[in-house]
Design a protein around this motif. Structure first.
Motif, PDB file in Angstrom:
ATOM      1  N   ALA A  34       0.816  -1.208   0.000  1.00 49.30           N
ATOM      2  CA  ALA A  34       0.000   0.000   0.000  1.00 49.30           C
ATOM      3  C   ALA A  34       0.853   1.263   0.000  1.00 49.30           C
ATOM      4  CB  ALA A  34      -0.928   0.000   1.216  1.00 49.30           C
ATOM      5  N   SER A  35       2.077   1.178   0.545  1.00 49.63           N
ATOM      6  CA  SER A  35       2.914   2.375   0.621  1.00 49.63           C
ATOM      7  C   SER A  35       3.289   2.896  -0.757  1.00 49.63           C
ATOM      8  CB  SER A  35       4.183   2.078   1.435  1.00 49.63           C
ATOM      9  OG  SER A  35       5.050   1.197   0.732  1.00 49.63           O
ATOM     10  N   SER A  36       3.532   1.991  -1.711  1.00 44.00           N
ATOM     11  CA  SER A  36       4.004   2.406  -3.032  1.00 44.00           C
ATOM     12  C   SER A  36       2.931   2.320  -4.108  1.00 44.00           C
ATOM     13  CB  SER A  36       5.196   1.543  -3.461  1.00 44.00           C
ATOM     14  OG  SER A  36       4.795   0.188  -3.606  1.00 44.00           O
ATOM     15  N   ALA A  37       1.738   1.842  -3.760  1.00 40.37           N
ATOM     16  CA  ALA A  37       0.700   1.624  -4.766  1.00 40.37           C
ATOM     17  C   ALA A  37       0.338   2.885  -5.558  1.00 40.37           C
ATOM     18  CB  ALA A  37      -0.553   1.033  -4.116  1.00 40.37           C
ATOM     19  N   ILE A  60       2.932   9.065  -1.199  1.00 39.94           N
ATOM     20  CA  ILE A  60       3.797   7.969  -0.762  1.00 39.94           C
ATOM     21  C   ILE A  60       4.531   8.349   0.522  1.00 39.94           C
ATOM     22  CG2 ILE A  60       5.828   6.575  -1.356  1.00 39.94           C
ATOM     23  CD1 ILE A  60       4.973   6.765  -4.270  1.00 39.94           C
ATOM     24  N   ALA A  61       5.095   9.558   0.560  1.00 41.85           N
ATOM     25  CA  ALA A  61       5.923   9.974   1.693  1.00 41.85           C
ATOM     26  C   ALA A  61       5.133  10.022   2.995  1.00 41.85           C
ATOM     27  CB  ALA A  61       6.544  11.338   1.407  1.00 41.85           C
ATOM     28  N   LEU A  62       3.888  10.518   2.958  1.00 40.58           N
ATOM     29  CA  LEU A  62       3.102  10.619   4.188  1.00 40.58           C
ATOM     30  C   LEU A  62       2.694   9.247   4.711  1.00 40.58           C
ATOM     31  CD1 LEU A  62       0.821  13.731   3.515  1.00 40.58           C
ATOM     32  CD2 LEU A  62       2.732  13.537   5.122  1.00 40.58           C
ATOM     33  N   PHE A  63       2.453   8.307   3.805  1.00 40.19           N
ATOM     34  CA  PHE A  63       2.151   6.947   4.245  1.00 40.19           C
ATOM     35  C   PHE A  63       3.338   6.377   5.021  1.00 40.19           C
ATOM     36  CE2 PHE A  63       1.553   2.413   4.051  1.00 40.19           C
ATOM     37  CZ  PHE A  63       0.185   2.221   4.015  1.00 40.19           C
ATOM     38  N   VAL A  64       4.542   6.547   4.469  1.00 40.25           N
ATOM     39  CA  VAL A  64       5.746   6.044   5.140  1.00 40.25           C
ATOM     40  C   VAL A  64       6.001   6.828   6.423  1.00 40.25           C
ATOM     41  CG1 VAL A  64       8.209   5.582   4.866  1.00 40.25           C
ATOM     42  CG2 VAL A  64       6.681   5.334   2.914  1.00 40.25           C
ATOM     43  N   ALA A  65       5.645   8.125   6.446  1.00 36.68           N
ATOM     44  CA  ALA A  65       5.795   8.911   7.671  1.00 36.68           C
ATOM     45  C   ALA A  65       4.935   8.347   8.793  1.00 36.68           C
ATOM     46  CB  ALA A  65       5.437  10.373   7.405  1.00 36.68           C
ATOM     47  N   GLY A  66       3.811   7.739   8.427  1.00 37.26           N
ATOM     48  CA  GLY A  66       2.984   7.094   9.446  1.00 37.26           C
ATOM     49  C   GLY A  66       3.698   5.957  10.152  1.00 37.26           C
ATOM     50  N   TYR A  67       4.674   5.352   9.471  1.00 36.27           N
ATOM     51  CA  TYR A  67       5.473   4.304  10.101  1.00 36.27           C
ATOM     52  C   TYR A  67       6.289   4.844  11.285  1.00 36.27           C
ATOM     53  CZ  TYR A  67       4.742   1.486   5.828  1.00 36.27           C
ATOM     54  OH  TYR A  67       4.221   0.775   4.775  1.00 36.27           O
ATOM     55  N   CYS A  68       6.520   6.148  11.328  1.00 35.04           N
ATOM     56  CA  CYS A  68       7.277   6.739  12.435  1.00 35.04           C
ATOM     57  C   CYS A  68       6.456   6.757  13.717  1.00 35.04           C
ATOM     58  CB  CYS A  68       7.709   8.166  12.098  1.00 35.04           C
ATOM     59  SG  CYS A  68       8.674   8.339  10.604  1.00 35.04           S
ATOM     60  N   VAL A  69       5.145   6.912  13.574  1.00 38.54           N
ATOM     61  CA  VAL A  69       4.260   7.044  14.733  1.00 38.54           C
ATOM     62  C   VAL A  69       3.794   5.675  15.220  1.00 38.54           C
ATOM     63  CG1 VAL A  69       2.132   8.098  15.596  1.00 38.54           C
ATOM     64  CG2 VAL A  69       3.517   9.292  13.867  1.00 38.54           C
ATOM     65  N   THR A 157       7.978  -3.099  -4.318  1.00 33.70           N
ATOM     66  CA  THR A 157       8.303  -3.349  -5.724  1.00 33.70           C
ATOM     67  C   THR A 157       7.088  -3.823  -6.522  1.00 33.70           C
ATOM     68  OG1 THR A 157       9.039  -5.598  -5.171  1.00 33.70           O
ATOM     69  CG2 THR A 157      10.718  -3.879  -5.243  1.00 33.70           C
ATOM     70  N   LEU A 158       6.128  -4.466  -5.855  1.00 28.94           N
ATOM     71  CA  LEU A 158       4.938  -4.950  -6.553  1.00 28.94           C
ATOM     72  C   LEU A 158       3.863  -3.870  -6.690  1.00 28.94           C
ATOM     73  CD1 LEU A 158       4.565  -8.523  -4.978  1.00 28.94           C
ATOM     74  CD2 LEU A 158       5.521  -7.915  -7.201  1.00 28.94           C
ATOM     75  N   GLY A 159       3.843  -2.910  -5.772  1.00 23.44           N
ATOM     76  CA  GLY A 159       2.835  -1.850  -5.811  1.00 23.44           C
ATOM     77  C   GLY A 159       2.798  -1.093  -7.129  1.00 23.44           C
ATOM     78  N   PRO A 160       3.944  -0.587  -7.625  1.00 20.82           N
ATOM     79  CA  PRO A 160       3.921   0.140  -8.901  1.00 20.82           C
ATOM     80  C   PRO A 160       3.527  -0.727 -10.093  1.00 20.82           C
ATOM     81  CG  PRO A 160       5.923   0.638  -7.654  1.00 20.82           C
ATOM     82  CD  PRO A 160       5.254  -0.505  -6.960  1.00 20.82           C
ATOM     83  N   VAL A 161       3.792  -2.042 -10.018  1.00 22.90           N
ATOM     84  CA  VAL A 161       3.407  -2.931 -11.128  1.00 22.90           C
ATOM     85  C   VAL A 161       1.887  -2.956 -11.265  1.00 22.90           C
ATOM     86  CG1 VAL A 161       3.502  -5.274 -12.024  1.00 22.90           C
ATOM     87  CG2 VAL A 161       5.470  -4.334 -10.793  1.00 22.90           C
ATOM     88  N   PHE A 177      -7.264   2.174  -4.810  1.00 21.90           N
ATOM     89  CA  PHE A 177      -7.549   2.174  -3.371  1.00 21.90           C
ATOM     90  C   PHE A 177      -8.647   1.181  -3.017  1.00 21.90           C
ATOM     91  CE2 PHE A 177      -5.697   6.410  -4.144  1.00 21.90           C
ATOM     92  CZ  PHE A 177      -4.622   6.318  -3.270  1.00 21.90           C
ATOM     93  N   TRP A 178      -9.562   0.909  -3.955  1.00 23.03           N
ATOM     94  CA  TRP A 178     -10.536  -0.152  -3.687  1.00 23.03           C
ATOM     95  C   TRP A 178      -9.860  -1.515  -3.646  1.00 23.03           C
ATOM     96  CZ3 TRP A 178     -14.488   1.291  -1.330  1.00 23.03           C
ATOM     97  CH2 TRP A 178     -15.238   2.415  -1.672  1.00 23.03           C
ATOM     98  N   VAL A 179      -8.865  -1.728  -4.494  1.00 22.52           N
ATOM     99  CA  VAL A 179      -8.093  -2.974  -4.434  1.00 22.52           C
ATOM    100  C   VAL A 179      -7.368  -3.082  -3.095  1.00 22.52           C
ATOM    101  CG1 VAL A 179      -6.090  -4.183  -5.405  1.00 22.52           C
ATOM    102  CG2 VAL A 179      -7.822  -3.220  -6.925  1.00 22.52           C
ATOM    103  N   LEU A 180      -6.779  -1.973  -2.644  1.00 22.30           N
ATOM    104  CA  LEU A 180      -6.114  -1.980  -1.340  1.00 22.30           C
ATOM    105  C   LEU A 180      -7.113  -2.257  -0.218  1.00 22.30           C
ATOM    106  CD1 LEU A 180      -3.696   1.088  -1.716  1.00 22.30           C
ATOM    107  CD2 LEU A 180      -3.165  -1.338  -1.966  1.00 22.30           C
ATOM    108  N   THR A 181      -8.336  -1.738  -0.356  1.00 22.38           N
ATOM    109  CA  THR A 181      -9.376  -1.999   0.640  1.00 22.38           C
ATOM    110  C   THR A 181      -9.708  -3.481   0.704  1.00 22.38           C
ATOM    111  OG1 THR A 181     -10.332   0.206   0.264  1.00 22.38           O
ATOM    112  CG2 THR A 181     -11.730  -1.427   1.344  1.00 22.38           C
ATOM    113  N   LEU A 182      -9.872  -4.105  -0.469  1.00 20.50           N
ATOM    114  CA  LEU A 182     -10.192  -5.536  -0.514  1.00 20.50           C
ATOM    115  C   LEU A 182      -9.051  -6.369   0.055  1.00 20.50           C
ATOM    116  CD1 LEU A 182     -11.831  -5.695  -4.062  1.00 20.50           C
ATOM    117  CD2 LEU A 182     -13.007  -5.811  -1.850  1.00 20.50           C
TER     118      LEU A 182
END
Length: 479
Positions: A34-37, A60-69, A157-161, A177-182
């Motif tokens: 989901a981070s790179s999708a 992308i950057a804000l999603f990874v920033a969530g990993y800090c919290v 690596t799979l997200g951008p594909v 994002f619907w795919v990520l939801t599923l």
């Protein structure tokens, strides 16, 4: 809890423990995928919301920033209420935020939902590794961790594909994002129905409550029930201890900086690859997504070679050092190969990135890059766990936070750097920084035992760093 206790996770059947390992890895794969999708749908987002490249990169950057919290909260919380409740809580909320991304009407909403998604998706990053330590003993943890380590690199690596080909097919960007939801919903259901609780202190609490209820005897209790801290003490323990350990440990600072640089480079490539392959070789978004696959394939080769070559060597070292544990420095053999390989990969990628050169040349640089990343993370992660033992969780938490800061920050300047310096010199700059950091595992391999002796937090400093005399030749061969 005794080793033969049927409730002890380490006594469960091997097949069941491997299923738990695969499910835990799938949760990590979900979060990193989901981070790179959004990488493949960035042009669509820019057209929809009328923002520039820098704001698009924030998805992308804000999603990874969530990993800090997230790791600062979910890790300690799992040690209080258990692993499974944290997974269920975070994935339920995370799935909801993915729906929010799919329905976002403006720039602010999609950026806020991406950050919150990353915060709750961070639970597997901090807790799935803990599940590995719950169910596997030290002898087999290396094999499980090797396969598990592939998940954090397979996802990006799979997200951008996937998103790239969805963009090319003409479907709305919202369907990503619907795919990520599923995907998140499926993982939530699997966790709810099939993942058991694996944290022994919580299992003992459940056993004590059951015995008190069955017998009416209040003398049954579990250690976790007696280990009560005030809110202030808990906040200090959760937020302060990881960074206190980091600040006082020079070797941990060096490892953290090195791993953070590597992690930042992974996410930097999401901006660099489109410049080389989309602009330089005129690939569409779908084919550009495929260019990330050599990194994944290199990671798979790294895991395979670890299981076939390096892990048997470590097992021989275990026999040579018995009954003492193997010094943590023996975990770094992988890194001695990977550190130069990682630097060379950037020089290779950079100086074959001319549009006049076949795209296969920079593409194949991903193979040693992926292999070296897996080697470095496997070796350095295991080194930290073996060196710090009882404070390893705090050490890994601080590393995760700093590493995520680099992962969130590097994409923000990647496009400007590659456009200003051009791909050749920008990659050379990264390669030169990698060369400067490459001696870190060599220094730790040679002098790590001296640093551990002077460490306040490493309890392994007084253990022998050479095999017993009776097995000296055997130990030297294992090294």
């Amino acid at each position: 809890m005794s080793p033969n206790d049927p409730d002890n996770p380490k006594s469960w059947s091997r097949a069941y423990r491997w299923y738990i390992t695969m499910l835990s890895a799938m949760l990590v794969l979900n979060a990193t995928f989901a981070s790179s999708a959004p990488e493949g749908i960035i042009p669509d987002l820019m057209q929809q919301f009328h923002f520039g490249q820098e704001v698009a990169t924030l998805t992308i950057a804000l999603f990874v920033a969530g990993y800090c919290v997230g790791p600062l909260v979910w890790g300690p919380l799992s040690e209080t209420i258990g692993r499974k409740p944290v997974f269920i809580l975070t994935f339920f909320v995370y799935t909801g935020f993915q729906v929010g991304c799919a329905l976002s009407p403006n720039t602010a909403s999609i950026l806020v939902f991406r950050f919150l998604s990353g915060t709750f998706a961070a639970a597997p990053l901090s807790n799935s590794g803990a599940v590995m330590s719950d169910i596997w003993d030290a002898d087999t943890r290396g094999k499980a961790l090797a396969i598990f380590t592939l998940a954090p690199f397979a996802g990006p690596t799979l997200g951008p594909v996937v998103s790239g080909f969805m963009a090319v097919s003409g479907v709305s960007w919202r369907w990503v994002f619907w795919v990520l939801t599923l995907f998140a919903g499926a993982c939530l259901v699997a966790t709810l129905l099939t993942l058991p609780e694996t944290f022994v202190p919580v299992l003992l609490v459940k056993r004590a409550k059951k015995l008190r209820k069955e017998t009416g005897d209040d003398r049954y209790w579990a250690p976790l029930e007696r280990n009560k801290m005030s809110f202030g003490q808990r906040v200090k323990h959760v937020l302060g201890r990881p960074f206190l350990v980091l600040a006082r440990e020079p070797m941990l600072i060096a490892i953290t900086l090195y791993m953070s640089f590597i992690y930042g480079c992974i996410y930097l490539l999401f901006e660099a690859y489109p410049i080389v392959f989309t602009e330089g070789h005129h690939f569409n978004e779908g084919i550009t997504g495929l260019t990330f696959l050599p990194i994944f394939i290199g990671g798979c080769l790294g895991v395979l070679s670890y299981l076939l070559i390096f892990n048997p060597r470590y097992e021989r070292a275990m026999a040579a050092f018995a009954p003492h544990p193997v010094p943590p420095e023996y975990r770094l053999e992988l890194c001695l190969w990977a550190a130069p390989m990682f630097a060379i990969s950037f020089f290779w990628f950079g100086w074959t990135s001319y549009p006049s050169v076949s795209y296969w040349a920079p593409l194949l640089a991903g193979l040693p890059l992926g292999m070296s990343i897996v080697y470095l993370f496997l070796g350095l992660f295991n080194y930290v766990i073996d060196a710090y033992l009882f404070v390893a969780a705090s050490a890994l938490s601080s590393m995760t936070v700093v590493r995520s800061l680099f992962g969130a920050g590097f994409p923000l300047f990647a496009t400007q750097m590659y456009n200003t310096l051009n791909p050749r010199w920008a990659s050379t700059l990264l390669g030169c920084i990698a060369v400067v950091m490459a001696p870190i595992p060599f220094v730790l391999r040679a002098y790590g035992h001296h640093l551990r002796k002077n460490s306040k937090y490493s309890p392994t400093g007084n253990q022998p760093h050479k095999p017993p005399v009776r097995d000296e030749k055997k130990g030297a061969d294992a090294a």
